[in-house]
Design a protein around this motif. Structure first.
Motif, PDB file in Angstrom:
ATOM      1  N   GLN A  76      12.978   0.397   0.816  1.00  0.00           N
ATOM      2  CA  GLN A  76      12.638   0.132   2.215  1.00  0.00           C
ATOM      3  C   GLN A  76      11.663   1.175   2.752  1.00  0.00           C
ATOM      4  O   GLN A  76      10.641   0.836   3.366  1.00  0.00           O
ATOM      5  N   ASP A  77      11.991   2.442   2.525  1.00  0.00           N
ATOM      6  CA  ASP A  77      11.160   3.529   3.048  1.00  0.00           C
ATOM      7  C   ASP A  77       9.769   3.526   2.439  1.00  0.00           C
ATOM      8  O   ASP A  77       8.773   3.781   3.124  1.00  0.00           O
ATOM      9  N   LEU A  78       9.697   3.240   1.125  1.00  0.00           N
ATOM     10  CA  LEU A  78       8.396   3.217   0.445  1.00  0.00           C
ATOM     11  C   LEU A  78       7.514   2.105   1.003  1.00  0.00           C
ATOM     12  O   LEU A  78       6.336   2.321   1.324  1.00  0.00           O
ATOM     13  N   ILE A  79       8.085   0.909   1.139  1.00  0.00           N
ATOM     14  CA  ILE A  79       7.306  -0.217   1.656  1.00  0.00           C
ATOM     15  C   ILE A  79       6.897   0.044   3.103  1.00  0.00           C
ATOM     16  O   ILE A  79       5.752  -0.198   3.503  1.00  0.00           O
ATOM     17  N   ARG A  80       7.830   0.550   3.915  1.00  0.00           N
ATOM     18  CA  ARG A  80       7.519   0.842   5.315  1.00  0.00           C
ATOM     19  C   ARG A  80       6.359   1.840   5.419  1.00  0.00           C
ATOM     20  O   ARG A  80       5.444   1.671   6.233  1.00  0.00           O
TER      21      ARG A  80
END
Length: 228
Positions: A16-20
């Motif tokens: 999630q954090d990487l994509i965000r």
């Protein structure tokens, strides 16, 4: 494309954090759901322009979520699969996904695929487009198809396939070419999803009609051709 909203459905916080991180750098708004039920709940109020949907999710897997979305919405979907197995790819396409990305993935490639899918989804919306043939009307802006004056309900990818073929009447396309132009896929060894969508299209277009619209050229592919 800046300010488009992307719903990321994945139960791994690092993913999630990487994509965000990469999407927000490109100016996208990002909403996150950690399981299938939360994803369906957020669809209503977040109204995302695109959904990134992991297959392996708690409570409801990605395939089930994709089925539910496609019952009422044409929102573009990119599936995430950990294994990249052929079965996962084909099933995702047949359920109505627009693209897929295999884990582990390149964030840069994912962003590029998101932009490509959004461009295709937005294409043609600025001006109405209608194709008319004997017994058949295909309205792109209204996403409507009429056969002999009656409306025929098509799934999003069935509509896109019909629009592409009908936009090039008489032109022969191989299955690989249709995958690339309609699904934006390079050939990956299996073209059954094209055959499945062609079969469904024929069943819906030809029910109660004497006309035929899609011709098979055995061993070569398909073309749009009105007969009957």
């Amino acid at each position: 494309m800046a300010s488009n909203t992307i719903l990321v459905v994945d139960d791994e916080e690092l993913v999630q954090d990487l994509i965000r991180l990469y999407l927000e750098k490109e100016g996208f708004r990002v909403e996150v759901a950690r399981d299938g039920e939360e994803a369906l709940a957020k669809l209503g109020f977040a109204n995302p322009d695109l959904v990134i949907l992991d297959i392996m999710l708690p409570k409801m897997d990605g395939w089930a979520v994709c089925r539910e979305i496609r019952k009422t919405m044409a929102t573009p979907i990119i599936m995430l699969t950990a294994k990249g197995e052929e079965f996962d790819r084909v099933l995702g396409l047949e359920l109505g996904a627009d693209d897929y990305v295999c884990k582990p993935f390149s964030p840069i490639e994912l962003v590029a695929r998101i932009k490509a899918v959004l461009r295709r989804a937005r294409g043609g919306r600025d001006s109405p487009k209608v194709l008319s043939f004997p017994g058949l009307v295909v309205d792109y802006s209204g996403h409507r198809v009429e056969v002999d004056g009656r409306e025929v309900a098509l799934a999003p990818k069935e509509f896109e396939l019909l629009w592409f073929l009908a936009s090039h009447p008489g032109q022969l396309y191989s299955r690989e070419q249709l995958l690339k132009n309609v699904w934006a896929y390079d050939y990956l060894g299996d073209t059954r999803t094209v055959d499945t969508h062609i079969k469904r299209l024929r069943e819906k277009l030809e029910a109660g009609s004497e006309k035929r619209y899609i011709r098979t050229v055995w061993g070569r592919g398909y073309k749009f051709e009105v007969t009957g």
